[in-house]
Design a protein around this motif. Structure first.
Motif, short mmCIF file in Angstrom:
data_model
loop_
_atom_site.label_atom_id
_atom_site.label_comp_id
_atom_site.label_asym_id
_atom_site.label_seq_id
_atom_site.Cartn_x
_atom_site.Cartn_y
_atom_site.Cartn_z
N ARG A 270 37.01 1.63 -16.87
CA ARG A 270 35.66 1.34 -17.35
C ARG A 270 35.01 0.18 -16.59
O ARG A 270 33.91 -0.25 -16.92
CB ARG A 270 35.69 1.05 -18.85
CG ARG A 270 36.40 -0.24 -19.24
CD ARG A 270 36.76 -0.24 -20.72
NE ARG A 270 37.18 -1.55 -21.21
CZ ARG A 270 38.35 -2.13 -20.97
NH1 ARG A 270 39.23 -1.51 -20.18
NH2 ARG A 270 38.65 -3.30 -21.47
N GLY A 295 33.08 7.27 -21.31
CA GLY A 295 33.91 6.30 -20.59
C GLY A 295 33.33 5.92 -19.25
O GLY A 295 33.38 4.75 -18.83
N LYS A 298 30.47 3.32 -19.82
CA LYS A 298 30.77 2.33 -20.85
C LYS A 298 29.86 1.11 -20.75
O LYS A 298 29.34 0.62 -21.75
CB LYS A 298 32.23 1.91 -20.72
CG LYS A 298 32.69 0.82 -21.69
CD LYS A 298 32.89 1.36 -23.09
CE LYS A 298 34.16 2.16 -23.19
NZ LYS A 298 34.50 2.50 -24.59
#
Length: 542
Positions: A270, A295, A298
């Protein structure tokens, strides 16, 4: 079959060979089913619920395969909760089998043994998939779905609850189905082409790898060569690119390269430190390979998101990039020079580095190093060369003190073919040092090194440096760790310097039995200037 028997048969059908557990009355029928299957499914019983869960975590991290643990409800679940939370943070496939009070009493607040208000709700905050088993007939499908869920989307743990009066309830069960592969998203060929075009034209590329790239080492190595791109791995990604390569860079060198890059290929990460500390601007293009779109974005929406398992996505990217990649000048000489300058900077951490050199010299290439929240651990994240994936286990963003010994015990049990070394401070070791009893009972030949300075060293340094030397709650009263080990029947060794540590490690690995090496140390230089670093471009993301 009983519900317990159906559960056990489904675990076996999915390739599980061990369950880490601490028995109790709520799970008696489960343990009876395990006893009936003892020739096919081993039970490793621990001395504390956190030990069982951490062992399952260590086994999952070391193998990349699903592992299971079982404990009673209420206090049993809560005792295992830190390990389950860590499994979530580390995307580890740990299956928790949690007992429950009588089915008809759940949610009625009648104060049954180990009752806890809304246990299912607690579990739902620790894992993404949790379900109750209501009987034998449904058990195979629910267990299979839980195992499959751990590899779909964002990988991670799952939990199953079963009431005390349901484990033993019998019912007709259809034949246990064979495991089905987890569903994977279709690879987006248009996104692959955009990523290949962007990376093919970029001049100075940095590859950043996290745990999502652990099964893509050959592909990452190929891309690093094609793009002449350094590969930054801080903790979970160490060893994806062989640490002996000049292109395998640590966090502070990655910090420098981040400021110079015109493109980043992020794989299974991330990008926490770069986004929240180092900064980003419009001159930096980002391609993010991630299990989920959430993800990948993020902290910052990438220019191109490639969603799916890293290995097949990267293979497709390599095929496409081979047709569009610009010819590149070799950077090996440059990287050798930069690595030498970085080693000179890190020489400030001399005491830690000398011990790490001793460990690296004696630990085989495929041996496993299990990190801890301690001074040697912090330095290892920066300076320990790691040669293969899944041989450097570090506790992710929870970074929980005391995870190390029991987690390493699970890693050693699951990987009996290689030596495992557990690094501990005297503070963290005592969290699960009682599991020495488990090591002896099950003859698990883990080698633990305990660096003793008589304090929670990092806490004490912060108090000294930032709070006017008002030291509180950081000093420790320790046992003699050599005698402590010997009291369990384990090997106890004291090493007073790096050379003695090398000899102690050689002896411990050769002996092939549970060992504790105590290493008395003093205060060590702070590593934090190499970990928390200022912005090098644009704005940071919060």
């Amino acid at each position: 079959m009983s519900t317990a028997e159906a559960t056990v048969e489904t675990l076996l059908a999915h390739g599980l060979k061990t369950i880490y557990a601490l028995p109790g009355v709520h799970n008696d029928h489960l343990f009876d089913a395990l006893a009936r299957a003892a020739d096919r499914l081993a039970v490793v019983h621990t001395r504390h619920e956190q030990g069982a869960a951490y062992m399952a975590l260590g086994a999952a991290l070391a193998t990349g395969k699903p592992q299971a643990y079982s404990v009673v409800p209420g206090p049993g679940l809560l005792n295992s909760g830190a390990a389950l939370l860590t499994a979530y943070g580390m995307n580890a496939p740990v299956l928790a089998l949690i007992g429950q009070i009588p089915a008809e009493a759940i949610g009625r607040g009648q104060d049954h043994l180990h009752e806890i208000k809304d246990q299912a709700g607690i579990l739902s905050r620790l894992v993404d998939h949790t379900v109750m088993l209501h009987g034998a007939a449904e058990a195979p499908a629910k267990v299979a779905k839980a195992i499959r869920s751990m590899a779909e989307g964002r990988p991670g743990p799952a939990a199953l609850e079963c009431a005390i009066n349901v484990w033993g309830a019998r019912g007709k069960v259809e034949p246990i189905p064979a495991p089905s592969p987890p569903r994977q998203p279709r690879i987006d060929d248009d996104a692959i082409k955009r990523a290949a075009k962007m990376l093919g034209k970029a001049k100075r590329i940095l590859i950043v790898v996290g745990a999502g790239a652990l099964d893509a080492s050959p592909e990452v190595t190929c891309l690093s060569d094609m793009l002449q791109a350094p590969v930054l791995a801080y903790r979970r990604g160490k060893g994806i690119l062989d640490g002996r390569s000049p292109f395998a860079v640590n966090l502070p060198l990655g910090h420098e390269l981040w400021g110079e890059a015109d493109a980043v290929l992020a794989i299974g990460t991330r990008l926490f430190a770069p986004m929240t500390q180092w900064g980003i601007d419009r001159d930096l293009k980002i391609v993010n390979v991630n299990a989920t779109a959430e993800g990948a974005a993020k902290f910052h929406k990438p220019d191109v998101a490639l969603i799916g398992n890293a290995a097949p996505v990267l293979r497709r990217l390599i095929d496409t990039l081979s047709k569009t990649n610009d010819k590149r000048a070799p950077r090996a000489d440059e990287m050798h020079e930069r690595q030498a300058r970085m080693r000179a900077r890190l020489a400030k951490l001399g005491p830690q580095l000398e011990f790490l050199d001793a460990i690296r010299t004696e630990l085989p290439e495929d041996g496993i190093y299990v990190d801890e929240v301690t001074q040697i651990g912090f330095a290892a994240r920066l300076a320990l060369p790691v040669y293969k994936p899944r041989t450097f286990l570090s506790p992710g963003y929870q970074d929980n003190l005391g995870w190390g010994y029991a987690t390493a015990l699970g890693a050693q049990h699951a990987r009996s073919d290689v030596p495992v070394v557990s690094i501990n401070g005297d503070g963290g070791f005592m969290f699960t040092a009682n599991e020495l009893a488990t090591a002896m009972r099950h003859r698990i030949p883990l080698t633990a090194i305990v660096f003793t300075d008589g304090a929670f060293g990092n806490v004490r340094r912060i108090q000294q440096e930032q709070f006017g030397n008002r030291v509180i709650a950081s000093d420790l009263a320790n046992p003699d760790f050599v005698k402590f080990a010997e009291s369990f029947g384990a090997r106890g060794i004291r090493a007073r310097n790096p050379e003695e540590l090398r000899g102690a490690l050689r002896d411990a690995f050769k002996a092939g039995e549970p060992s504790v090496i105590e290493v008395p140390v003093g205060a060590m230089p702070s590593p934090w200037e190499f970990i928390h670093m200022p912005p090098v471009r644009g704005k940071v993301k919060r």
